[in-house]
Design a protein around this motif. Structure first.
Motif, mmCIF file in Angstrom:
data_model
loop_
_atom_site.group_PDB
_atom_site.id
_atom_site.type_symbol
_atom_site.label_atom_id
_atom_site.label_comp_id
_atom_site.label_asym_id
_atom_site.label_seq_id
_atom_site.Cartn_x
_atom_site.Cartn_y
_atom_site.Cartn_z
ATOM 1 N N ARG A 15 -9.477 -22.769 -35.907
ATOM 2 C CA ARG A 15 -8.223 -22.142 -36.361
ATOM 3 C C ARG A 15 -7.093 -22.415 -35.359
ATOM 4 N NH1 ARG A 15 -5.666 -17.979 -39.077
ATOM 5 N NH2 ARG A 15 -5.035 -16.256 -37.742
ATOM 6 N N GLY A 16 -5.955 -22.810 -35.901
ATOM 7 C CA GLY A 16 -4.789 -23.064 -35.035
ATOM 8 C C GLY A 16 -4.784 -24.451 -34.426
ATOM 9 N N THR A 17 -5.817 -25.270 -34.731
ATOM 10 C CA THR A 17 -5.820 -26.658 -34.242
ATOM 11 C C THR A 17 -5.884 -27.573 -35.461
ATOM 12 O OG1 THR A 17 -8.212 -27.036 -34.188
ATOM 13 C CG2 THR A 17 -7.256 -25.927 -32.281
ATOM 14 N N ARG A 18 -5.608 -28.851 -35.249
ATOM 15 C CA ARG A 18 -5.696 -29.780 -36.385
ATOM 16 C C ARG A 18 -6.014 -31.179 -35.890
ATOM 17 N NH1 ARG A 18 -0.727 -29.916 -34.345
ATOM 18 N NH2 ARG A 18 0.937 -31.129 -35.312
ATOM 19 N N ASP A 19 -6.624 -31.979 -36.760
ATOM 20 C CA ASP A 19 -6.814 -33.394 -36.460
ATOM 21 C C ASP A 19 -5.515 -34.075 -36.847
ATOM 22 O OD1 ASP A 19 -9.638 -33.136 -35.882
ATOM 23 O OD2 ASP A 19 -9.913 -32.860 -38.040
ATOM 24 N N ILE A 20 -4.959 -34.809 -35.924
ATOM 25 C CA ILE A 20 -3.712 -35.501 -36.254
ATOM 26 C C ILE A 20 -4.056 -36.961 -36.495
ATOM 27 C CG2 ILE A 20 -1.349 -35.946 -35.515
ATOM 28 C CD1 ILE A 20 -1.715 -33.596 -33.528
ATOM 29 N N ARG A 37 -2.584 -22.003 -26.413
ATOM 30 C CA ARG A 37 -2.182 -20.587 -26.426
ATOM 31 C C ARG A 37 -2.838 -19.932 -27.634
ATOM 32 N NH1 ARG A 37 4.382 -21.005 -25.011
ATOM 33 N NH2 ARG A 37 4.075 -22.451 -23.268
ATOM 34 N N TYR A 38 -3.430 -18.766 -27.387
ATOM 35 C CA TYR A 38 -4.111 -18.065 -28.473
ATOM 36 C C TYR A 38 -3.057 -17.328 -29.300
ATOM 37 C CZ TYR A 38 -7.783 -15.602 -30.936
ATOM 38 O OH TYR A 38 -8.606 -15.129 -31.913
ATOM 39 N N GLU A 39 -2.313 -18.091 -30.114
ATOM 40 C CA GLU A 39 -1.227 -17.536 -30.914
ATOM 41 C C GLU A 39 -1.707 -17.275 -32.335
ATOM 42 O OE1 GLU A 39 2.442 -17.874 -30.009
ATOM 43 O OE2 GLU A 39 2.491 -19.798 -28.948
ATOM 44 N N LYS A 40 -0.908 -16.527 -33.076
ATOM 45 C CA LYS A 40 -1.191 -16.379 -34.499
ATOM 46 C C LYS A 40 -0.693 -17.659 -35.169
ATOM 47 C CE LYS A 40 -0.432 -13.085 -38.129
ATOM 48 N NZ LYS A 40 0.712 -12.424 -38.675
ATOM 49 N N PRO A 41 -1.620 -18.483 -35.696
ATOM 50 C CA PRO A 41 -1.180 -19.789 -36.196
ATOM 51 C C PRO A 41 -0.266 -19.684 -37.416
ATOM 52 C CG PRO A 41 -3.582 -19.669 -36.023
ATOM 53 C CD PRO A 41 -3.063 -18.283 -35.880
ATOM 54 N N ARG A 51 -2.513 -23.298 -31.816
ATOM 55 C CA ARG A 51 -3.254 -22.865 -30.623
ATOM 56 C C ARG A 51 -3.436 -24.032 -29.661
ATOM 57 N NH1 ARG A 51 -7.365 -18.402 -33.288
ATOM 58 N NH2 ARG A 51 -5.675 -16.914 -33.620
ATOM 59 N N GLN A 52 -3.369 -25.247 -30.184
ATOM 60 C CA GLN A 52 -3.298 -26.429 -29.322
ATOM 61 C C GLN A 52 -2.089 -27.227 -29.786
ATOM 62 O OE1 GLN A 52 -6.823 -28.904 -28.781
ATOM 63 N NE2 GLN A 52 -5.537 -30.692 -28.383
ATOM 64 N N PHE A 53 -1.166 -27.469 -28.847
ATOM 65 C CA PHE A 53 0.050 -28.195 -29.219
ATOM 66 C C PHE A 53 0.428 -29.140 -28.089
ATOM 67 C CE2 PHE A 53 2.846 -25.729 -26.435
ATOM 68 C CZ PHE A 53 2.093 -24.577 -26.236
ATOM 69 N N LEU A 54 1.297 -30.093 -28.424
ATOM 70 C CA LEU A 54 1.657 -31.120 -27.442
ATOM 71 C C LEU A 54 3.012 -30.825 -26.803
ATOM 72 C CD1 LEU A 54 0.717 -34.354 -29.393
ATOM 73 C CD2 LEU A 54 -0.116 -33.749 -27.115
ATOM 74 N N GLN A 55 3.036 -30.960 -25.499
ATOM 75 C CA GLN A 55 4.319 -30.841 -24.804
ATOM 76 C C GLN A 55 4.561 -32.092 -23.973
ATOM 77 O OE1 GLN A 55 4.502 -27.496 -22.111
ATOM 78 N NE2 GLN A 55 5.292 -26.103 -23.654
ATOM 79 N N VAL A 56 5.828 -32.484 -23.850
ATOM 80 C CA VAL A 56 6.232 -33.379 -22.765
ATOM 81 C C VAL A 56 7.188 -32.567 -21.915
ATOM 82 C CG1 VAL A 56 5.990 -35.526 -24.071
ATOM 83 C CG2 VAL A 56 8.180 -34.312 -24.103
ATOM 84 N N GLY A 57 7.281 -32.900 -20.644
ATOM 85 C CA GLY A 57 8.178 -32.113 -19.809
ATOM 86 C C GLY A 57 8.550 -32.834 -18.544
#
Ligand code: HAM
Length: 421
Positions: free
Chosen positions: A10-15, A114-118, A124-130
């Motif tokens: 839950r909250g993750t996906r195959d891209i 982050r254990y967020e409400k999807p 819950r798993q997301f990509l960041q650049v910074g």
């Protein structure tokens, strides 16, 4: 076909492709910008001692509710670890550990947890650049970070973005402001939500970040921090704004922008996409954190940085109808009905010239190969049948537009195609 009993958590996906290609394209655009501005990459662990992330702030939801934490297997002293919810704390931990020469200008890219409400745009798993700059209090560093993030959004073609900026001042400014704010909020505590009353005890400033309806009237009337800034903080903020003006970067002052993390000092900012739903329209954000390295056991070191949510940036690109595939889409598909030798040679030759080329396998019929060529999204098909082979030629068919065909010399194919593409 029966459905597999296993699904991504839950909250993750195959891209999958093409979305994964588009995300990679966005990351590459960011990286090339940062490399050209003198930033070096940091690859830090996916997990850290949970105490590192606790420095993000005891009153932030990221720390109190959203940590994916676990213990390692050491039976004597199991270490309490957590998957990283962001990278600024890890970068500061790495700085305190390695003490690199300052200013330390770094970039990073990777998944955060982050254990967020999807929901749409919140995973819950997301990509960041910074990007982060450690070791300089110069307001020009704040301007550089904001302008690089802005430059990235413009480079990929986003139009409908807004930059919100604010200053929450140095420690002295916040001390003065906090006193006023606590008095103001305490007098109105009966009108505040239960969560905000708890936040009030831990970090009053962050009550201003509440999105709960019942808090909004009280927040709207709260004193503004800009009236409590010390002369130094005012001067710092003025210089940041002057820098942005000089670069003709549009921004909006947002006097109540405090952001969802506790470590900020002085400048805070957020990039908002006007084409996304307001609950998930922050596509990037950041600010100064002049005390974070010290809180992680390092020397007093200033820091400023930004992180961009790549999944949300992609959603913003989609809602602005940007064509992100232009630079990854296949250019040529080779159709060979003479046994496959030519497909092998031509695909190799064109790929070496940097032309994005694919072919089919298994000696399939002309019809099946042409269907594959159409499906591949390639602009041209290069067709080799027995006539072409004998005549040392190939047929080039435009797969878009009106399907025009021309005959080209096999010998100069690569050179001629480079002129066409
Ligand atoms: P943040 O605002 O928590 O800041 O996250 C930055 C961006 O990551 C957000 O604007 C959003 O686009 C994306 N993001 C956050 N949570 C999610 C989620 N659950 N799903 C999808 N996207 C999400 C930071 O992380 C700070 N480290 C920024 C920073 C760098 N401050 C100083 N340096």
């Amino acid at each position: 076909m029966s459905k597999s009993p296993f699904q991504s958590p839950r909250g993750t996906r195959d891209i999958l492709s093409p979305e994964s290609d588009q995300l990679r394209f966005l990351i590459e655009e960011f990286v090339s910008l940062l490399v050209s501005a003198g930033y070096g990459q940091v690859i830090s662990p996916m997990f850290e001692d949970i105490a590192v992330f606790n420095r993000i702030g005891e009153s932030t939801e990221i720390v109190t509710k959203e940590m994916f934490d676990f213990f390692d297997k050491d039976p004597k002293r199991p270490q309490h670890l957590a998957l990283r919810p962001e990278l600024t704390a890890s970068i500061c931990r790495a700085f305190a550990q390695h003490r690199p020469i300052t200013p330390w200008k770094v970039w990073y890219a990777g998944p955060q947890f982050r254990y967020e409400k999807p929901q749409a745009g919140r995973y819950r798993q997301f990509l960041q650049v910074g990007a982060e700059i450690l070791g300089t209090p110069d307001p020009a560093a704040d301007t550089e970070i904001i302008s690089l993030a802005y430059g990235f959004f413009r480079k990929i073609g986003l139009q409908e973005i807004k930059i919100l900026i604010n200053s929450i001042g140095d420690n002295e400014s916040r001390k003065r402001y906090n006193e006023e704010l606590v008095n103001y909020l305490t007098e109105r505590s009966s009108a505040l939500s239960e969560q905000s009353l708890m936040t009030l005890k831990k970090n009053p400033l962050r009550v201003l970040d509440s999105k709960r309806d019942e808090d909004q009237d009280v927040i709207a009337g709260a004193p503004l921090i800009e009236n409590y800034l010390t002369e130094e903080s005012k001067e710092h903020f003025k210089k940041v704004k002057e820098g942005l003006d000089l670069l003709e970067i549009p921004y909006e002052i947002s006097p109540r922008l405090v952001r969802g993390l506790d470590y900020y000092t002085q400048t805070t900012f957020e990039f908002v996409s006007l084409s996304l739903e307001s609950a998930q329209n922050a596509i990037g954000g950041g600010g100064r954190y002049d005390g974070l390295v010290e809180s992680l056991g390092g020397p007093q070191t200033e820091g400023i940085g930004v992180a961009i949510g790549i999944d949300r940036t992609l959603l913003a690109c989609q809602s602005e109808n940007l064509d992100l595939d232009a630079q990854t889409r296949l250019e040529v598909f080779v159709v060979d009905t003479t046994g496959g030798r030519e497909a092998l040679l031509i695909a190799d030759e064109l790929r070496q010239l940097g032309i994005r080329t694919d072919r089919s396998f298994g000696g399939r019929s002309m019809k099946a190969q042409m269907k594959a060529a159409d499906r591949s999204g390639a602009r041209f098909a290069i067709i080799i049948g027995t006539d072409e082979l004998e005549g040392k030629e190939v047929t080039l068919r435009d797969l878009r537009g009106d399907g025009q065909q021309i005959t080209m010399s096999r010998e100069s194919l690569g050179r001629d195609l480079l002129k066409l593409i």
